[in-house]
Design a protein around this motif. Structure first.
Motif, mmCIF file in Angstrom:
data_model
loop_
_atom_site.group_PDB
_atom_site.id
_atom_site.type_symbol
_atom_site.label_atom_id
_atom_site.label_comp_id
_atom_site.label_asym_id
_atom_site.label_seq_id
_atom_site.Cartn_x
_atom_site.Cartn_y
_atom_site.Cartn_z
ATOM 1 N N ARG A 132 -2.844 -35.409 11.713
ATOM 2 C CA ARG A 132 -2.392 -35.858 10.485
ATOM 3 C C ARG A 132 -0.848 -36.622 10.576
ATOM 4 N N GLY A 133 -0.279 -36.570 11.815
ATOM 5 C CA GLY A 133 1.027 -36.890 12.054
ATOM 6 C C GLY A 133 2.107 -36.177 11.549
ATOM 7 N N GLN A 134 1.937 -34.943 11.390
ATOM 8 C CA GLN A 134 2.958 -33.790 10.845
ATOM 9 C C GLN A 134 3.499 -33.006 12.051
ATOM 10 N N PHE B 206 3.463 -29.144 13.229
ATOM 11 C CA PHE B 206 2.854 -28.695 14.503
ATOM 12 C C PHE B 206 3.848 -28.139 15.611
ATOM 13 N N TRP B 207 4.980 -28.545 15.571
ATOM 14 C CA TRP B 207 5.822 -27.984 16.457
ATOM 15 C C TRP B 207 5.956 -26.540 16.278
ATOM 16 N N GLN B 208 6.445 -26.180 14.658
ATOM 17 C CA GLN B 208 6.772 -24.968 14.439
ATOM 18 C C GLN B 208 5.452 -23.987 14.334
ATOM 19 N N ALA B 209 4.285 -24.510 13.928
ATOM 20 C CA ALA B 209 3.064 -23.747 14.133
ATOM 21 C C ALA B 209 2.856 -23.263 15.563
ATOM 22 N N TYR C 245 5.384 -11.371 26.109
ATOM 23 C CA TYR C 245 3.906 -11.754 26.324
ATOM 24 C C TYR C 245 3.169 -11.945 24.988
ATOM 25 N N PHE C 246 3.215 -11.164 24.044
ATOM 26 C CA PHE C 246 2.503 -11.494 22.814
ATOM 27 C C PHE C 246 2.884 -12.441 22.060
ATOM 28 N N ARG C 247 4.285 -12.920 22.190
ATOM 29 C CA ARG C 247 4.747 -14.185 21.465
ATOM 30 C C ARG C 247 4.202 -15.423 22.238
ATOM 31 N N LEU C 248 4.009 -15.150 23.589
ATOM 32 C CA LEU C 248 3.412 -16.286 24.393
ATOM 33 C C LEU C 248 1.794 -16.527 24.071
ATOM 34 N N LEU C 249 1.222 -15.146 23.871
ATOM 35 C CA LEU C 249 -0.429 -15.289 23.395
ATOM 36 C C LEU C 249 -0.432 -16.071 21.952
ATOM 37 N N ASN C 250 0.436 -15.572 20.992
ATOM 38 C CA ASN C 250 0.335 -16.118 19.873
ATOM 39 C C ASN C 250 0.581 -17.520 19.715
ATOM 40 N N ALA C 251 1.749 -17.936 20.221
ATOM 41 C CA ALA C 251 2.011 -19.276 20.521
ATOM 42 C C ALA C 251 0.914 -20.356 21.073
ATOM 43 N N ILE C 252 0.384 -19.771 22.205
ATOM 44 C CA ILE C 252 -0.797 -20.415 22.974
ATOM 45 C C ILE C 252 -1.883 -20.598 21.975
ATOM 46 N N GLY C 253 -2.256 -19.406 21.350
ATOM 47 C CA GLY C 253 -3.345 -19.260 20.643
ATOM 48 C C GLY C 253 -3.376 -20.059 19.224
ATOM 49 N N ALA C 254 -2.052 -20.495 18.947
ATOM 50 C CA ALA C 254 -2.143 -21.297 17.611
ATOM 51 C C ALA C 254 -2.091 -22.488 17.757
ATOM 52 N N ILE C 255 -2.497 -22.981 19.156
ATOM 53 C CA ILE C 255 -2.176 -24.481 19.207
ATOM 54 C C ILE C 255 -3.494 -25.373 18.767
#
Length: 296
Positions: free
Chosen positions: A42-44, A48-51, A22-32
């Protein structure tokens, strides 16, 4: 999560919580949003994928879509043919989830009873709301998507049940069946807006009010038990996308009252067994998660 989200009354957020993502999901979505402006424009792409934990989100999305595609018909069949047994299984699952989420509270204090009761009353009230009938315009589809996805990510509140209340469950299913991509894109757009908004809000709330939010979410799940109670009295009916009459408004009753009112076997022994299986499943998932982390 996909299998849970198909059923009005079961929250995909609950499944995410008990499986430990759950918390990993929230963090991943919030980072988008930040990752989009910082890296993607910027084409990176790799950064982006890692962030935004792209591999995790893609795996989760594939699992949800695959589950919906493969299990939708099976779950619909079981809900129709064996409603008491499948709802008993869901009931046991949520009861165990209440225990699991409640254990995450760091400091038990009397004041936490307030958000717990607020969540319980609110979720219970939501399960008793009659369905409305909205004219399915583009704006309504967008708003329905935003509201449904917000509910879907919260443990204890079912996104599909919110669609039923709004009167949009059938129109959305019809759009999927007809492959109406224009309408579906509008609906998905609402889902994206709601998802990005609520994920950041929940993450912020957890960082500042961890125990109070957990108490609130636990209350949500307790209140949702009214929806998954196996024995129901049907008060009104609706016509589904296949043209069949299905229950619209229901009230929870006891197994004995169910037997007297319907003349049918309440299947009490089998219901208890199914509920126990649901409870056991949550305990096994939690044990597996603790084993993976080495916390035995």
């Amino acid at each position: 999560m996909g299998a849970a989200d198909i059923v009005p009354g079961i929250s995909g957020g609950t499944i995410a919580f008990i499986t430990g993502i759950y918390f990993r999901l929230l963090n991943a979505i919030g980072a988008i949003p930040r990752a989009v402006f910082r890296y993607l424009i910027r084409g990176q792409v790799k950064a982006f994928w890692q962030a935004c934990d792209g591999t995790f989100l893609l795996s989760l999305l594939m699992g949800i879509v695959g589950s919906i595609a493969t299990l939708a018909s099976a779950i619909s069949f079981i809900l129709t043919e064996y409603p008491i047994l499948i709802w008993s299984f869901f009931f046991g699952l949520i009861v165990a989830s209440v225990w699991h989420v409640g254990r995450q509270v760091r400091h038990y204090m009397p004041v936490l009873i307030l958000p717990f009761l607020a969540g319980t009353v609110f979720a219970w009230w939501v399960t008793t709301l009659p369905a409305s009938q909205l004219a399915p315009s583009s704006l309504i589809f967008f708003g329905a998507g935003a509201l449904a996805i917000c509910a879907m990510i919260l443990p204890g509140i079912s996104g599909s049940f919110i669609l039923v209340i709004l009167g949009m469950y059938v129109p959305v299913l019809d759009a999927i069946r007809a492959l109406d991509f224009g309408t579906l894109l509008i609906f998905v757009g609402g889902c994206l807006v709601g998802l990005l908004s609520v994920a950041r809000l929940i993450t912020w709330a957890f960082r500042r009010f961890h125990d109070a939010v957990l108490a609130l979410l636990t209350g949500f799940m307790v209140g949702a038990l009214n929806k998954v109670w196996p024995w129901k009295e049907t008060l009104s009916w609706r016509t589904n996308s296949a043209g069949a009459q299905v229950p619209l408004t229901e009230a929870s009753i006891s197994p004995l009252d169910y037997a007297e009112m319907t003349g049918q076997d309440p299947q009490l022994v089998l219901a208890v067994i199914c509920a126990s299986l649901g409870l056991l499943l949550v305990l096994l998932v939690e044990w597996a998660g603790r084993s993976d982390s080495g916390d035995l």
